[in-house]
Enzyme design. Structure first.
Site: not given
Length: 774
Positions: A720, A677, A354-360
């Site tokens: 999106k 897309s 996932g993108p940075p900062g989501v708590g991985k």
């Protein structure tokens, strides 16, 4: 010194050898021309001209390859050897200078100018001769390689030139120096040259003697230290003193037994200990063996923590640490349930993408806490050396195990939660491919015998629960990606960000800044203000920074203005954070001609993309700007071709491509953009510009287009949709084949958006264009 020209003589080039006048010497001759020259000399008057080659490697020397001055010699004897070469005995007669050179296939001939020398010495030359003899005697005493009989023979020589030649022949000179003596025709100068040479040689011999004495003393000291050390060992043994190396080895032996190693590894450790015990303490390999044994005894071989088989407790811990992320929590709880039933389960390999900062990363720490396991983290960002994973061979200086084994030592147990952070940011170069080395680590069928180059013996990683994180799974090599179970964390909605701020981020910042809950209060609408106007991201990293800024401002107000409490509202948030960074609401403020809003998926989450089209008089040139990738350029070409083929149905002038130049631009030109897309967005913007019909400002769209106008499915619909929600759009045009992905979109986002599934560009235009505009 008189000169006269001698007759022509056959020439014999010498390699690495020089003959002075009056010298008698054996030579081995093998070259065909040289043999022919000797045979010619034997037939005539036994005289031959000996001259040294400038380069030893020259096989067929010509005139330029030889020195000018050589020695005329008499061939005394010839003997043919079994190997085909000829051994010849020659005696030097006098110096000669080459005056002419005649080359032939059989042998070379030279015309010689004879150089005669005076036999009587002048007074000055006699003084120089005495100095030479004195220096030569001292040289013989230092050298020990020349006998006293040789000196006695040399001392009887009365001719100055001959004395200089004989002394030079006994000195270890280079060929260039020997030739210099031969070419020095003035007797006084030749004697001075020999004096200088003798002085240098004596100085070199003196230094050699000093160095030899120094080395001998050093060896004697080392032997003495060894003897004393052995004596000290014997005394310690008699006294029962277990200090020193003997006590150290006993301590290591006890640690090996206590480490509960597998039998084969314990046997190897004891064998290495025996080698260490017998080795002198100052030996270079001693520290290598000691370091190896230390690693073996410090690694966990059988120590493991007991998993907490309490699903409700684990669920409450996961909920306590993280808001949302239901799929990830569900997967961890499934793992716990299966382990509770089977009592044994090979560790799964989870990949949180996932993108940075989501708590991985923090989620992996929570997984360890919920399982009651130790936690260890290893960052793979920028790792490009295979030895970082597999370790170095013990033969290298400073060798140590790879970071996997280092992590196991740090964990202290055989079943930790092991986080491999940023697995998508590994690289490879001439030092190997670390991602290939990870294939064994992350394969549950193989990692029970993981091989580290330093440890050498197999190490069991099968009980480890590996968790990896990545921003972009497309950069992970396919074989490595195949070994992992990928769980996508797409980002947070506004509602989730509000709850995360209230439950996690704000209390943490209040505590970190020395405040209390009563001193800083922040209303929900103020937090939403920060989310909407001061951040635009999938995660919460920037949101946390903004909340930290609020906490700092509040701390300053409490200290400097002596306020007891600071309440943050939408009215005073601007005074703390400054002017708004972003515009929240419609992506465009009004319907525009030739501008459409696309939806993009990036490694940082979803984002909106404005696509603009401008027409100008011209001859149909299509220009694309905005740092577009090849895929987006091809999408623009496909949209252009479709419009040309359907110009009549779309109410577009058939010859538009002959009268107008078309410029398609995607703003933020410095940011690279690519993906499959953007087809329908480009086609819509282009048709809008050509038909003068505005595009609805509240509509965002995503989908690829074919040359027949079909709309193909895309990926990342959830991300999106969330970006469209953040931008304030209300309608999303999407491919009909992506309807199955609507279940993944959070309800809080779905309720504010209207999804318009389409399968053809005609449907896109129906929803996107304001048809009744004039």
């Amino acid at each position: 010194m008189s000169k006269k020209t001698a007759t022509k003589l056959p020439v014999l080039p010498l390699r690495g050898l020089l003959v002075y006048p009056t010298m008698v010497l054996h030579l081995d001759v093998g070259r065909k021309k040289s043999v022919s020259a000797l045979e010619k000399a034997m037939v005539e008057d036994n005289q031959i001209f000996l001259v040294t080659q400038k380069e030893v490697s020259t096989e067929e020397p010509e005139e330029a390859d030889m020195y000018t001055i050589g020695t005329v010699a008499t061939v005394k004897q010839m003997l043919k050897l079994p190997n085909g070469t000829i051994r010849v005995l020659v005696e030097g007669l006098y110096r000669g200078r080459i005056e002419s050179f005649q080359q032939s296939e059989e042998y070379d001939t030279v015309g010689i100018e004879k150089i005669d020398e005076r036999q009587e010495a002048t007074v000055e030359e006699q003084a120089l001769m005495r100095n030479v003899l004195e220096q030569f005697e001292q040289y013989i005493q230092l050298s020990k390689k020349i006998s006293q009989e040789t000196y006695a023979t040399v001392a009887d020589i009365s001719e100055p030139g001959r004395l200089a030649d004989i002394v030079a022949s006994h000195l270890p000179l280079k060929m260039v120096q020997k030739q210099e003596v031969l070419e020095t025709l003035t007797l006084e100068e030749r004697l001075k040259l020999i004096l200088r040479t003798l002085s240098n040689e004596r100085e070199v011999l003196g230094l050699e003697k000093k160095i030899g004495q120094r080395v001998k003393k050093s060896m004697e000291r080392t032997q003495k230290e060894y003897y004393l050390r052995e004596q000290m060992k014997a005394i310690q043994k008699e006294l029962g003193d277990r200090e020193g190396k003997e006590g150290e080895t006993e301590e290591l032996r006890e640690r090996i037994y206590d480490a509960s190693m597998p039998e084969a590894i314990e046997e190897k450790a004891l064998k290495e200990l025996q080698r260490y015990e017998k080795m002198p303490a100052n030996a270079a390999e001693s520290s290598v063996i000691r370091n190896y044994i230390d690693w073996l005894v410090q690694l966990p071989w059988n120590d493991e923590t007991e998993d907490l088989h309490n699903i409700k407790r684990s669920e409450s811990i996961l909920n306590e640490d993280h808001y949302g992320l239901e799929k990830v929590k569900e997967r961890v709880l499934e793992y716990l349930a299966v382990q509770q039933l089977t009592k044994e389960l090979k560790g799964p390999i989870l990949c949180l993408a996932g993108p940075p900062g989501v708590g991985k990363t923090s989620l992996a720490r929570s997984i360890a806490r919920s399982l009651g396991r130790n936690f260890v983290r290893m960052s793979l960002g920028g790792v490009r050396d295979e030895a970082e994973i597999r370790g170095h061979r013990r033969t290298y200086v400073g060798a140590m195990p790879g970071r996997v084994i280092q992590g196991m030592k740090k964990a202290g147990t055989t079943n930790p939660v092991f986080l491999l952070d940023e697995i998508d940011k590994m690289a490879n170069d001439f030092r190997g491919d670390p991602s290939a080395a990870l294939l064994e680590v992350l394969d549950p069928e193989q990692n029970n015998t993981f091989s580290d180059h330093f440890i050498e013996d197999p190490y069991d990683l099968s009980k480890v629960m590996f968790v990896t994180t990545a921003n972009n799974i497309s950069t992970i090599p396919a074989p490595l990606r195949d070994r992992m179970e990928i769980i996508n964390i797409s980002g947070y909605t506004e509602v989730e960000k509000l709850e995360i701020s209230k439950g996690y981020l704000l209390p943490k910042q209040i505590k970190d800044h020395g405040l209390s809950k009563s001193q800083l209060q922040m209303r929900d609408d103020a937090i939403l203000e920060v989310v909407r106007y001061y951040t635009r991201e999938a995660g919460v990293r920037n949101l946390e920074r903004q909340l930290a800024t609020v906490a700092r401002k509040a701390a300053k107000m409490i200290v400097s203005e002596e306020k007891k409490r600071v309440v943050v509202t939408p009215k005073n948030i601007e005074s703390m954070l400054g002017k708004r960074y972003f515009r929240y609401g419609k992506a465009e403020l009004e319907d525009q001609i030739g501008a459409a809003t696309g939806l993009a998926y990036t490694v940082a989450g979803g984002d909106t993309l404005q696509i603009e089209v401008a027409l100008s008089p011209g001859d149909g040139k299509l220009t694309l700007t905005g740092k577009l990738g090849d895929v987006m350029k091809e999408s623009a070409q496909a949209a252009f071709s479709y419009i040309r083929s359907k110009s009549g149905e779309l109410s577009v002038a058939p010859d538009f491509n002959k009268k107008h130049d078309i410029h398609i631009h995607v703003p933020e030109g410095a940011t690279p953009k690519d993906g499959p897309s953007a087809g329908i967005t480009m086609a819509t913007a282009l048709i809008s510009a050509l038909t003068n019909q505005p595009v609805k400002k509240e509509v965002g769209m995503t989908g690829e287009i074919t040359l027949r106008g079909r709309v193909l499915p895309i990926g990342g619909l959830k991300e999106k949709a969330m970006s469209a929600h953040r931008a304030g759009l209300t309608h999303i045009i999407m491919p009909k084949d992506n309807e199955k992905d609507l279940d993944d979109i959070p309800e809080s986002v779905k309720k504010d958006l209207t999804f318009l599934p389409v399968s053809h560009l005609d449907e896109v235009l129906k929803h996107a264009l304001v048809r009744d505009s004039k």
